[in-house]
Design an enzyme around this catalytic site. Structure first.
Site, PDB file in Angstrom:
ATOM      1  CG  MET A   1      17.166  23.468  43.931  1.00  0.00           C
ATOM      2  SD  MET A   1      18.453  22.730  44.095  1.00  0.00           S
ATOM      3  CE  MET A   1      18.250  21.654  45.570  1.00  0.00           C
TER       4      MET A   1
ATOM      5  CE  LYS B   1      11.896  29.310  46.944  1.00  0.00           C
ATOM      6  NZ  LYS B   1      12.307  29.495  45.074  1.00  0.00           N
TER       7      LYS B   1
ATOM      8  N   GLY C   1      17.367  32.180  49.689  1.00  0.00           N
ATOM      9  CA  GLY C   1      18.545  33.077  49.236  1.00  0.00           C
ATOM     10  C   GLY C   1      19.888  33.313  49.855  1.00  0.00           C
ATOM     11  CG  ASP C   2      23.234  34.488  48.218  1.00  0.00           C
ATOM     12  OD1 ASP C   2      22.886  33.538  47.199  1.00  0.00           O
ATOM     13  OD2 ASP C   2      23.542  35.533  48.882  1.00  0.00           O
TER      14      ASP C   2
ATOM     15  CB  CYS D   1      10.997  29.225  36.785  1.00  0.00           C
ATOM     16  SG  CYS D   1      12.134  28.953  35.342  1.00  0.00           S
TER      17      CYS D   1
ATOM     18  CG  HIS E   1      16.225  32.943  44.761  1.00  0.00           C
ATOM     19  ND1 HIS E   1      15.716  31.883  44.178  1.00  0.00           N
ATOM     20  CD2 HIS E   1      17.022  33.926  46.099  1.00  0.00           C
ATOM     21  CE1 HIS E   1      17.320  32.369  43.790  1.00  0.00           C
ATOM     22  NE2 HIS E   1      17.300  33.320  44.657  1.00  0.00           N
TER      23      HIS E   1
ATOM     24  N   GLY F   1      17.912  25.983  48.808  1.00  0.00           N
ATOM     25  CA  GLY F   1      18.630  24.911  47.004  1.00  0.00           C
ATOM     26  C   GLY F   1      20.078  25.180  47.101  1.00  0.00           C
TER      27      GLY F   1
END
Length: 381
Positions: A28, A154, A217-218, A112, A184, A240
């Protein structure tokens, strides 16, 4: 303490490296510097990826970029995420990185969603160009192979709901020599809003048969990680935003994957101690002035949900010195328990929106041309 249900799984391997538990810290920008990675590593094993590094800046030896490429003495494997849109530049950057022993693992970023990146064809926009995407992965793998450095990739589900790219991206990365892929489970148009669609991770796992598939994700708790693996069959998880202000999440994940009871969240006194430790590590990396300024953005995440009052919260957000930080930590109610409602999303959620793309970008997915001007960027967003 809570007890999660473990699932049977083979060990996750990223090239020659066993990742146990199968947990990867997502890179990040402005967050996963050497200080934050050290803090997270103190809670649990896994793989911890540095901030995104731009290939062009490596080739040009940009001083700020070389500083970002700092790893802790005990950090292994040293995992670096590399951003680029030109196969030639990526090849040269990887040659420098592996030739000078600067990293043990290279991850490529095609996730991104930031407009300044996608408008030049980079980030989550790039996998739409299948031939260019394959050329970049192949160039990186070929440059890394002599040193035995594994390359992973990724990406997101796609640009938007009308342009999904993840299945092609997974197959291409696999064919070109990537040793693992991470998804993601949102489109670029979603940014970080709404819910990640974990069914896409399961679909990618079905499409990619010879290398590990990691889901992202989540994941905000240990239960989320185990549930993702059980529901999708993925080989590991990428964490993340869930660890922002919660580096101890990696200790909870390690306990869960080992079948041990997951510890309760820390009280406010322990959070203050972690915050102080984060400040110390940042000062070692960047010096006091920059470190305390950088720490300010973490304050809302560390203090999320705790009843500390608006005045004290503002004071933390403006802290400028270590003595001042110590005084503010001393004013906290150290016995306040970790709030049950602080386990959800952290960081910017944003809202869905149209993805900014170069003119004519969607006309020909097999166009191998490098997007004009994108390779000159020193930041991937």
């Amino acid at each position: 303490m809570t007890q999660t249900q473990t699932i049977a799984r083979p060990a996750l391997k990223i090239g020659p490296y066993q990742v146990d538990p199968p947990v990867v810290l997502a890179p990040m920008a402005g967050i996963t510097n050497v200080a934050f990675r050290r803090l997270c590593r103190e809670y649990g094993a896994g793989m911890y990826v540095c901030e995104m590094i731009t290939a062009r800046a490596v080739v040009e030896r940009h001083p700020g970029t070389m500083h970002l490429m700092t790893f802790d003495e005990g950090e292994h494997p040293r995992s670096m995420q590399l951003y680029g849109v030109d196969p030639a530049t990526m090849r040269e950057a990887v040659k420098i990185i592996v030739g000078e022993g600067l990293a043990d693992h290279i991850d490529q970023n095609y996730g991104c969603p930031v407009a300044k990146v996608t408008r030049k064809g980079g980030g989550a926009a790039l996998p739409f160009k299948r031939r260019l995407f394959g050329d970049i992965v192949r160039a990186s793998v070929e440059a890394a192979e002599p040193a035995g450095v594994p390359v992973t990739v990724k990406f997101r589900v796609g640009i938007d709901d009308d342009h999904h790219t993840f299945l092609d991206a997974g197959r291409i990365a696999e064919a070109e020599g990537a040793v693992a892929v991470s998804l993601h489970a949102r489109t670029a148009a979603q940014r970080y809003s709404g819910q990640a669609d974990w069914s896409r991770i399961a679909a990618l796992k079905d499409a990619v048969r010879t290398i590990p598939v990691l889901g992202n994700g989540d994941i905000f708790s240990a239960d989320d990680a185990l549930r993702m693996m059980a529901e999708t069959g993925c080989d590991g998880v990428v964490v993340g935003r869930g660890c922002l202000g919660r580096p101890w999440l990696f200790g909870e994940l390690e306990a869960a994957f080992a079948g041990r009871p997951v510890p309760e969240g820390p009280n406010l006194g322990e959070v203050g101690r972690v915050l102080r430790r984060h400040a110390e590590l940042l000062i070692q990396h960047d010096g006091a002035t920059k470190a305390l300024r950088d720490l300010r953005k973490h304050m809302a995440w560390y203090l999320m949900g705790f009843p500390i009052g608006s005045e004290l919260r503002r004071a933390f957000a403006l802290v400028s010195g270590l003595d001042e930080l110590d005084e503010l930590i001393g004013r906290l109610d150290h016995d306040a328990p970790f709030p049950a409602d602080a386990l959800g999303p952290r960081g910017r959620q944003g809202s869905p929106g149209k993805v900014t793309l170069p003119h004519g970008w969607l006309d020909d997915p097999d166009d191998p041309c490098v997007p004009e001007g994108a390779d000159m960027m020193h930041s991937g967003g």
